[in-house]
Design a protein around this motif. Sequence first.
Motif, PDB file in Angstrom:
ATOM      1  N   VAL A  57       0.872  -1.169   0.000  1.00 51.87           N
ATOM      2  CA  VAL A  57       0.000   0.000   0.000  1.00 51.87           C
ATOM      3  C   VAL A  57       0.913   1.223   0.000  1.00 51.87           C
ATOM      4  CG1 VAL A  57      -1.743   1.295   1.303  1.00 51.87           C
ATOM      5  CG2 VAL A  57      -1.816  -1.221   1.253  1.00 51.87           C
ATOM      6  N   VAL A  58       0.723   2.131  -0.975  1.00 49.47           N
ATOM      7  CA  VAL A  58       1.598   3.297  -1.078  1.00 49.47           C
ATOM      8  C   VAL A  58       0.894   4.611  -0.750  1.00 49.47           C
ATOM      9  CG1 VAL A  58       3.193   2.181  -2.683  1.00 49.47           C
ATOM     10  CG2 VAL A  58       1.265   3.501  -3.591  1.00 49.47           C
ATOM     11  N   ASP A  59      -0.438   4.592  -0.645  1.00 48.29           N
ATOM     12  CA  ASP A  59      -1.167   5.811  -0.264  1.00 48.29           C
ATOM     13  C   ASP A  59      -2.580   5.431   0.152  1.00 48.29           C
ATOM     14  OD1 ASP A  59      -1.517   8.509   0.232  1.00 48.29           O
ATOM     15  OD2 ASP A  59      -0.986   9.133  -1.804  1.00 48.29           O
ATOM     16  N   ILE A  69      -2.065   1.046  -4.452  1.00 48.19           N
ATOM     17  CA  ILE A  69      -1.073  -0.018  -4.298  1.00 48.19           C
ATOM     18  C   ILE A  69      -0.051   0.048  -5.422  1.00 48.19           C
ATOM     19  CG2 ILE A  69      -2.620  -1.585  -3.067  1.00 48.19           C
ATOM     20  CD1 ILE A  69      -2.910  -3.126  -5.780  1.00 48.19           C
ATOM     21  N   HIS A  70       1.122  -0.497  -5.145  1.00 47.95           N
ATOM     22  CA  HIS A  70       2.107  -0.709  -6.200  1.00 47.95           C
ATOM     23  C   HIS A  70       1.774  -2.071  -6.786  1.00 47.95           C
ATOM     24  CE1 HIS A  70       6.020  -1.801  -8.032  1.00 47.95           C
ATOM     25  NE2 HIS A  70       5.879  -0.569  -8.473  1.00 47.95           N
ATOM     26  N   GLY A  71       0.827  -2.055  -7.691  1.00 48.12           N
ATOM     27  CA  GLY A  71       0.337  -3.241  -8.368  1.00 48.12           C
ATOM     28  C   GLY A  71      -0.626  -2.764  -9.434  1.00 48.12           C
ATOM     29  N   GLY A  72      -0.199  -2.785 -10.672  1.00 48.74           N
ATOM     30  CA  GLY A  72      -1.033  -2.269 -11.752  1.00 48.74           C
ATOM     31  C   GLY A  72      -1.195  -3.278 -12.867  1.00 48.74           C
ATOM     32  N   ILE A 131      -0.222   2.693   5.010  1.00 51.31           N
ATOM     33  CA  ILE A 131       0.856   2.846   4.044  1.00 51.31           C
ATOM     34  C   ILE A 131       2.041   2.001   4.508  1.00 51.31           C
ATOM     35  CG2 ILE A 131       2.495   4.483   3.034  1.00 51.31           C
ATOM     36  CD1 ILE A 131       0.231   6.604   3.290  1.00 51.31           C
ATOM     37  N   GLY A 132       2.582   1.206   3.605  1.00 51.31           N
ATOM     38  CA  GLY A 132       3.695   0.315   3.921  1.00 51.31           C
ATOM     39  C   GLY A 132       3.258  -1.124   4.165  1.00 51.31           C
ATOM     40  N   ASP A 133       1.979  -1.335   4.484  1.00 52.60           N
ATOM     41  CA  ASP A 133       1.467  -2.697   4.655  1.00 52.60           C
ATOM     42  C   ASP A 133       1.375  -3.385   3.301  1.00 52.60           C
ATOM     43  OD1 ASP A 133       1.139  -2.234   7.366  1.00 52.60           O
ATOM     44  OD2 ASP A 133      -1.042  -1.956   7.240  1.00 52.60           O
TER      45      ASP A 133
END
Length: 165
Positions: A57-59, A69-72, A131-133
Amino acid sequence: MRTFEICSGDTPCCSVSDNFGPIDAISPGNFVFYDLMQNQIGSCAPANIAVAMSCPVVDKYPERRELIIHGGAIHFSKESMTENGITHYGTVAHKVDKHWEPLGNDSHLIKLSQEHGIIRCSNHVFKNYNIGDTITLLPVHSCLTANLMKQYRLTDRNGTVKMMK
């Protein structure tokens, strides 16, 4: 005289067949993993889905109950499905015993860019991630997700983790 190979099968057919007769090959696609599409058509239960994607999770956007998320599209592809009027690319899940279970019907990956995604969440899911999880999603189509990743983290029946390339 030329001999032709007899090839048959897709995931739903191979899932229920126990006799393939004279067939030389089967082509069941995501038969090894299953996915949300296979669940939607009834060829598997959520507990049968063996592939899940974990993303950081980034925001967070509380006013919209959305996690970025950093996942696209690189991680999930652009394959989508519609359930209960919601078009999405994956569903938030958690591990229960030795299988994945969706966290309800209201926490989905609803938008994708190349490397990021937006998850619209239930209040419960939103409150439990910061954020960070790392958050885990079941993909709509596991073939594409599995193809896009360079390695897998496998667990055996005892919970032992192995990395596969």
